[in-house]
Write a protein that holds these residues in place. Structure first.
Motif, PDB file in Angstrom:
ATOM      1  N   GLY A  82      83.574  75.524  48.838  1.00  0.00           N
ATOM      2  CA  GLY A  82      84.669  74.859  48.125  1.00  0.00           C
ATOM      3  C   GLY A  82      85.909  75.713  47.957  1.00  0.00           C
ATOM      4  N   HIS A  83      85.914  76.925  48.516  1.00  0.00           N
ATOM      5  CA  HIS A  83      87.091  77.793  48.404  1.00  0.00           C
ATOM      6  C   HIS A  83      87.805  77.859  49.748  1.00  0.00           C
ATOM      7  CE1 HIS A  83      85.962  79.101  44.437  1.00  0.00           C
ATOM      8  NE2 HIS A  83      84.738  79.354  44.878  1.00  0.00           N
ATOM      9  N   LEU A  84      89.106  77.684  49.711  1.00  0.00           N
ATOM     10  CA  LEU A  84      89.872  77.781  50.943  1.00  0.00           C
ATOM     11  C   LEU A  84      89.823  79.194  51.491  1.00  0.00           C
ATOM     12  CD1 LEU A  84      93.113  75.769  50.036  1.00  0.00           C
ATOM     13  CD2 LEU A  84      91.137  74.989  51.377  1.00  0.00           C
ATOM     14  N   ASP A  85      89.965  79.307  52.787  1.00  0.00           N
ATOM     15  CA  ASP A  85      90.149  80.613  53.425  1.00  0.00           C
ATOM     16  C   ASP A  85      91.451  81.214  52.883  1.00  0.00           C
ATOM     17  OD1 ASP A  85      89.328  82.136  56.232  1.00  0.00           O
ATOM     18  OD2 ASP A  85      91.478  82.245  55.794  1.00  0.00           O
ATOM     19  N   ALA A 112      91.518  83.904  63.775  1.00  0.00           N
ATOM     20  CA  ALA A 112      90.940  84.681  64.884  1.00  0.00           C
ATOM     21  C   ALA A 112      91.640  86.028  64.997  1.00  0.00           C
ATOM     22  CB  ALA A 112      91.052  83.894  66.193  1.00  0.00           C
ATOM     23  N   LEU A 113      92.958  86.017  64.819  1.00  0.00           N
ATOM     24  CA  LEU A 113      93.723  87.276  64.872  1.00  0.00           C
ATOM     25  C   LEU A 113      93.278  88.223  63.762  1.00  0.00           C
ATOM     26  CD1 LEU A 113      96.155  89.094  65.685  1.00  0.00           C
ATOM     27  CD2 LEU A 113      97.536  87.710  64.121  1.00  0.00           C
ATOM     28  N   LEU A 114      93.200  87.706  62.521  1.00  0.00           N
ATOM     29  CA  LEU A 114      92.853  88.573  61.390  1.00  0.00           C
ATOM     30  C   LEU A 114      91.425  89.080  61.475  1.00  0.00           C
ATOM     31  CD1 LEU A 114      94.633  86.644  58.494  1.00  0.00           C
ATOM     32  CD2 LEU A 114      95.375  88.748  59.626  1.00  0.00           C
ATOM     33  N   PRO A 118      92.648  93.101  61.085  1.00  0.00           N
ATOM     34  CA  PRO A 118      92.911  92.689  59.698  1.00  0.00           C
ATOM     35  C   PRO A 118      94.311  93.043  59.190  1.00  0.00           C
ATOM     36  CG  PRO A 118      90.799  93.829  59.878  1.00  0.00           C
ATOM     37  CD  PRO A 118      91.507  94.018  61.184  1.00  0.00           C
ATOM     38  N   HIS A 119      95.000  93.989  59.851  1.00  0.00           N
ATOM     39  CA  HIS A 119      96.332  94.364  59.379  1.00  0.00           C
ATOM     40  C   HIS A 119      97.333  94.370  60.531  1.00  0.00           C
ATOM     41  CE1 HIS A 119      94.800  95.139  55.428  1.00  0.00           C
ATOM     42  NE2 HIS A 119      93.807  95.805  55.981  1.00  0.00           N
ATOM     43  N   PRO A 120      97.621  93.216  61.084  1.00  0.00           N
ATOM     44  CA  PRO A 120      98.535  93.163  62.231  1.00  0.00           C
ATOM     45  C   PRO A 120      99.984  93.401  61.809  1.00  0.00           C
ATOM     46  CG  PRO A 120      97.944  90.941  61.540  1.00  0.00           C
ATOM     47  CD  PRO A 120      97.139  91.885  60.700  1.00  0.00           C
ATOM     48  N   SER A 121     100.750  93.977  62.728  1.00  0.00           N
ATOM     49  CA  SER A 121     102.197  94.108  62.526  1.00  0.00           C
ATOM     50  C   SER A 121     102.846  92.742  62.766  1.00  0.00           C
ATOM     51  CB  SER A 121     102.768  95.121  63.531  1.00  0.00           C
ATOM     52  OG  SER A 121     102.610  94.582  64.847  1.00  0.00           O
ATOM     53  N   LEU A 148     100.850  87.569  54.323  1.00  0.00           N
ATOM     54  CA  LEU A 148     100.339  87.464  52.953  1.00  0.00           C
ATOM     55  C   LEU A 148      98.812  87.452  52.960  1.00  0.00           C
ATOM     56  CD1 LEU A 148     100.841  87.000  49.919  1.00  0.00           C
ATOM     57  CD2 LEU A 148     100.960  84.542  50.408  1.00  0.00           C
ATOM     58  N   ALA A 149      98.238  86.773  53.936  1.00  0.00           N
ATOM     59  CA  ALA A 149      96.774  86.690  54.005  1.00  0.00           C
ATOM     60  C   ALA A 149      96.136  88.051  54.230  1.00  0.00           C
ATOM     61  CB  ALA A 149      96.355  85.728  55.115  1.00  0.00           C
ATOM     62  N   THR A 150      96.865  88.965  54.858  1.00  0.00           N
ATOM     63  CA  THR A 150      96.287  90.298  55.086  1.00  0.00           C
ATOM     64  C   THR A 150      96.051  91.003  53.755  1.00  0.00           C
ATOM     65  OG1 THR A 150      98.408  91.453  55.271  1.00  0.00           O
ATOM     66  CG2 THR A 150      97.480  90.573  57.300  1.00  0.00           C
ATOM     67  N   GLU A 151      96.845  90.630  52.736  1.00  0.00           N
ATOM     68  CA  GLU A 151      96.667  91.259  51.414  1.00  0.00           C
ATOM     69  C   GLU A 151      95.508  90.641  50.654  1.00  0.00           C
ATOM     70  OE1 GLU A 151     100.480  90.687  49.585  1.00  0.00           O
ATOM     71  OE2 GLU A 151     101.470  91.555  51.339  1.00  0.00           O
ATOM     72  N   LYS A 152      95.175  89.367  50.977  1.00  0.00           N
ATOM     73  CA  LYS A 152      94.123  88.668  50.237  1.00  0.00           C
ATOM     74  C   LYS A 152      92.786  88.778  50.925  1.00  0.00           C
ATOM     75  CE  LYS A 152      97.037  84.600  49.284  1.00  0.00           C
ATOM     76  NZ  LYS A 152      96.540  83.950  48.083  1.00  0.00           N
ATOM     77  N   ASP A 153      92.813  89.181  52.194  1.00  0.00           N
ATOM     78  CA  ASP A 153      91.662  88.942  53.071  1.00  0.00           C
ATOM     79  C   ASP A 153      90.471  89.812  52.740  1.00  0.00           C
ATOM     80  OD1 ASP A 153      90.566  87.420  54.981  1.00  0.00           O
ATOM     81  OD2 ASP A 153      91.938  87.982  56.550  1.00  0.00           O
ATOM     82  N   GLY A 154      89.345  89.365  53.213  1.00  0.00           N
ATOM     83  CA  GLY A 154      88.129  90.130  53.079  1.00  0.00           C
ATOM     84  C   GLY A 154      87.033  89.357  53.752  1.00  0.00           C
ATOM     85  N   SER A 155      87.425  88.204  54.321  1.00  0.00           N
ATOM     86  CA  SER A 155      86.418  87.312  54.890  1.00  0.00           C
ATOM     87  C   SER A 155      86.376  87.437  56.400  1.00  0.00           C
ATOM     88  CB  SER A 155      86.751  85.871  54.531  1.00  0.00           C
ATOM     89  OG  SER A 155      88.012  85.531  55.046  1.00  0.00           O
TER      90      SER A 155
END
Ligand code: FES
Ligand code: FES
Length: 157
Positions: A82-85, A112-114, A118-121, A148-155
Protein backbone atom coordinates in the motif's frame (compact mmCIF):
# COMPACT_ATOMS: atom_id res chain seq x y z
CA UNK A 1 -0.32 -21.22 -28.99
CA UNK A 2 2.39 -21.55 -26.35
CA UNK A 3 2.36 -22.08 -22.62
CA UNK A 4 3.89 -18.88 -21.33
CA UNK A 5 5.26 -19.20 -17.82
CA UNK A 6 6.77 -16.13 -16.30
CA UNK A 7 6.83 -13.98 -13.18
CA UNK A 8 4.93 -10.72 -13.24
CA UNK A 9 5.17 -8.30 -10.34
CA UNK A 10 6.44 -11.11 -8.14
CA UNK A 11 3.65 -13.58 -8.99
CA UNK A 12 4.14 -16.70 -11.10
CA UNK A 13 1.79 -16.68 -14.08
CA UNK A 14 0.96 -19.36 -16.68
CA UNK A 15 -0.98 -18.43 -19.81
CA UNK A 16 -1.81 -20.04 -23.14
CA UNK A 17 -1.21 -17.36 -25.75
CA UNK A 18 -0.07 -17.07 -29.38
CA UNK A 19 3.74 -17.11 -29.34
CA UNK A 20 3.86 -14.01 -31.53
CA UNK A 21 1.57 -11.98 -29.30
CA UNK A 22 3.36 -8.90 -28.02
CA UNK A 23 4.27 -8.78 -24.35
CA UNK A 24 2.49 -5.41 -24.27
CA UNK A 25 -0.78 -7.10 -25.25
CA UNK A 26 -0.28 -10.03 -22.88
CA UNK A 27 0.20 -7.60 -20.00
CA UNK A 28 -2.77 -5.41 -20.91
CA UNK A 29 -5.27 -7.91 -22.32
CA UNK A 30 -4.51 -11.12 -20.45
CA UNK A 31 -3.34 -9.68 -17.14
CA UNK A 32 -5.19 -6.34 -17.00
CA UNK A 33 -2.03 -4.35 -16.28
CA UNK A 34 -3.23 -1.15 -17.87
CA UNK A 35 -0.36 1.06 -16.70
CA UNK A 36 1.53 -0.36 -19.68
CA UNK A 37 0.55 2.05 -22.45
CA UNK A 38 0.65 1.71 -26.21
CA UNK A 39 1.97 4.84 -27.88
CA UNK A 40 4.02 4.41 -31.05
CA UNK A 41 3.92 0.59 -31.27
CA UNK A 42 7.42 0.60 -32.75
CA UNK A 43 9.92 0.93 -29.94
CA UNK A 44 10.31 4.70 -30.01
CA UNK A 45 8.22 6.31 -27.25
CA UNK A 46 8.80 4.18 -24.14
CA UNK A 47 5.14 4.35 -23.05
CA UNK A 48 5.10 0.55 -22.90
CA UNK A 49 8.27 0.28 -20.75
CA UNK A 50 8.55 -2.58 -18.29
CA UNK A 51 11.47 -4.00 -16.33
CA UNK A 52 12.34 -7.27 -18.03
CA UNK A 53 14.96 -9.43 -16.29
CA UNK A 54 16.28 -6.32 -14.57
CA UNK A 55 16.49 -4.08 -17.64
CA UNK A 56 13.98 -1.64 -19.02
CA UNK A 57 12.54 -2.74 -22.36
CA UNK A 58 9.77 -1.63 -24.69
CA UNK A 59 7.15 -4.34 -24.26
CA UNK A 60 5.73 -3.62 -27.73
CA UNK A 61 8.98 -5.07 -29.12
CA UNK A 62 9.00 -8.30 -27.08
CA UNK A 63 7.07 -11.40 -28.13
CA UNK A 64 5.31 -13.70 -25.71
CA UNK A 65 7.63 -16.54 -26.73
CA UNK A 66 10.63 -14.38 -25.71
CA UNK A 67 9.08 -13.69 -22.32
CA UNK A 68 8.88 -17.35 -21.29
CA UNK A 69 10.82 -17.81 -18.04
CA UNK A 70 11.34 -14.08 -17.59
CA UNK A 71 10.70 -11.74 -14.69
CA UNK A 72 8.64 -8.68 -15.54
CA UNK A 73 7.82 -5.68 -13.39
CA UNK A 74 5.25 -3.09 -14.40
CA UNK A 75 4.27 0.09 -12.60
CA UNK A 76 1.64 -1.91 -10.70
CA UNK A 77 4.45 -3.91 -9.12
CA UNK A 78 6.35 -0.95 -7.70
CA UNK A 79 4.16 -0.07 -4.75
CA UNK A 80 4.58 -2.34 -1.74
CA UNK A 81 2.09 -2.97 1.07
CA UNK A 82 0.00 0.00 0.00
CA UNK A 83 3.00 2.35 -0.09
CA UNK A 84 4.05 4.04 -3.29
CA UNK A 85 7.58 3.60 -4.57
CA UNK A 86 9.72 6.62 -3.56
CA UNK A 87 9.98 7.51 -7.23
CA UNK A 88 6.18 7.61 -7.55
CA UNK A 89 6.05 9.90 -4.51
CA UNK A 90 8.73 12.10 -6.04
CA UNK A 91 6.74 12.45 -9.28
CA UNK A 92 3.76 13.64 -7.24
CA UNK A 93 5.84 16.02 -5.12
CA UNK A 94 7.57 17.65 -8.06
CA UNK A 95 4.49 17.80 -10.29
CA UNK A 96 6.26 15.78 -12.97
CA UNK A 97 2.94 14.69 -14.49
CA UNK A 98 0.59 16.41 -16.88
CA UNK A 99 -1.65 14.20 -19.04
CA UNK A 100 0.02 11.15 -17.45
CA UNK A 101 0.14 8.96 -20.54
CA UNK A 102 3.93 8.67 -20.52
CA UNK A 103 4.25 8.60 -16.74
CA UNK A 104 4.20 4.83 -16.04
CA UNK A 105 6.94 4.33 -18.63
CA UNK A 106 9.08 7.10 -17.14
CA UNK A 107 8.66 5.77 -13.62
CA UNK A 108 9.52 2.22 -14.67
CA UNK A 109 12.59 3.46 -16.58
CA UNK A 110 13.58 5.66 -13.65
CA UNK A 111 13.20 2.77 -11.22
CA UNK A 112 15.39 0.53 -13.40
CA UNK A 113 18.00 3.30 -13.48
CA UNK A 114 17.96 3.81 -9.70
CA UNK A 115 18.21 0.08 -9.07
CA UNK A 116 21.46 -0.11 -11.01
CA UNK A 117 22.75 3.36 -10.06
CA UNK A 118 21.23 4.74 -6.83
CA UNK A 119 22.91 8.15 -7.19
CA UNK A 120 22.92 9.11 -10.87
CA UNK A 121 24.14 12.48 -12.10
CA UNK A 122 21.81 14.71 -14.13
CA UNK A 123 23.46 13.43 -17.29
CA UNK A 124 23.01 9.82 -16.21
CA UNK A 125 19.34 10.50 -15.42
CA UNK A 126 18.80 12.04 -18.86
CA UNK A 127 20.58 9.11 -20.44
CA UNK A 128 18.55 6.59 -18.41
CA UNK A 129 15.31 8.23 -19.55
CA UNK A 130 16.39 8.78 -23.14
CA UNK A 131 14.13 6.01 -24.43
CA UNK A 132 11.01 7.74 -23.10
CA UNK A 133 9.15 10.59 -24.75
CA UNK A 134 6.78 13.09 -23.13
CA UNK A 135 4.72 15.59 -25.09
CA UNK A 136 3.66 17.67 -22.08
CA UNK A 137 6.12 18.29 -19.25
CA UNK A 138 9.27 19.61 -20.87
CA UNK A 139 11.24 16.87 -19.03
CA UNK A 140 12.90 19.07 -16.36
CA UNK A 141 10.42 18.12 -13.63
CA UNK A 142 10.85 14.46 -14.49
CA UNK A 143 14.62 14.74 -14.04
CA UNK A 144 14.01 16.63 -10.77
CA UNK A 145 11.70 13.83 -9.60
CA UNK A 146 14.33 11.17 -10.21
CA UNK A 147 16.89 13.29 -8.33
CA UNK A 148 14.50 13.72 -5.42
CA UNK A 149 13.90 9.97 -5.33
CA UNK A 150 17.62 9.37 -4.85
CA UNK A 151 17.28 11.09 -1.47
CA UNK A 152 14.28 8.97 -0.43
CA UNK A 153 15.35 5.68 -1.92
CA UNK A 154 16.24 2.47 -0.26
CA UNK A 155 14.11 0.04 -2.20
CA UNK A 156 14.93 -2.48 -4.87
CA UNK A 157 12.78 -4.18 -7.48
S1 FES B 1 4.48 1.77 -27.64
FE1 FES B 1 6.28 0.66 -27.28
S2 FES B 1 7.89 2.08 -27.55
FE2 FES B 1 6.09 3.21 -28.07
S1 FES C 1 2.66 13.96 -19.22
FE1 FES C 1 1.61 13.94 -21.14
S2 FES C 1 2.92 12.81 -22.49
FE2 FES C 1 4.04 13.04 -20.67
Amino acid sequence: MIDLKFTVNGEKVTLKVPGAKRLLDVLREDLGLLSVKEGCSKGECGACSVIFNGKVVNSCMVLACQADGSEVTTLEGLSKDGHLDPLQEAFIQTGAVQCGFCTPGFIVAGRALLNRNPHPSDEEIKDGLSGNLCRCTGYQKIVTAVKLATEKDGSDV
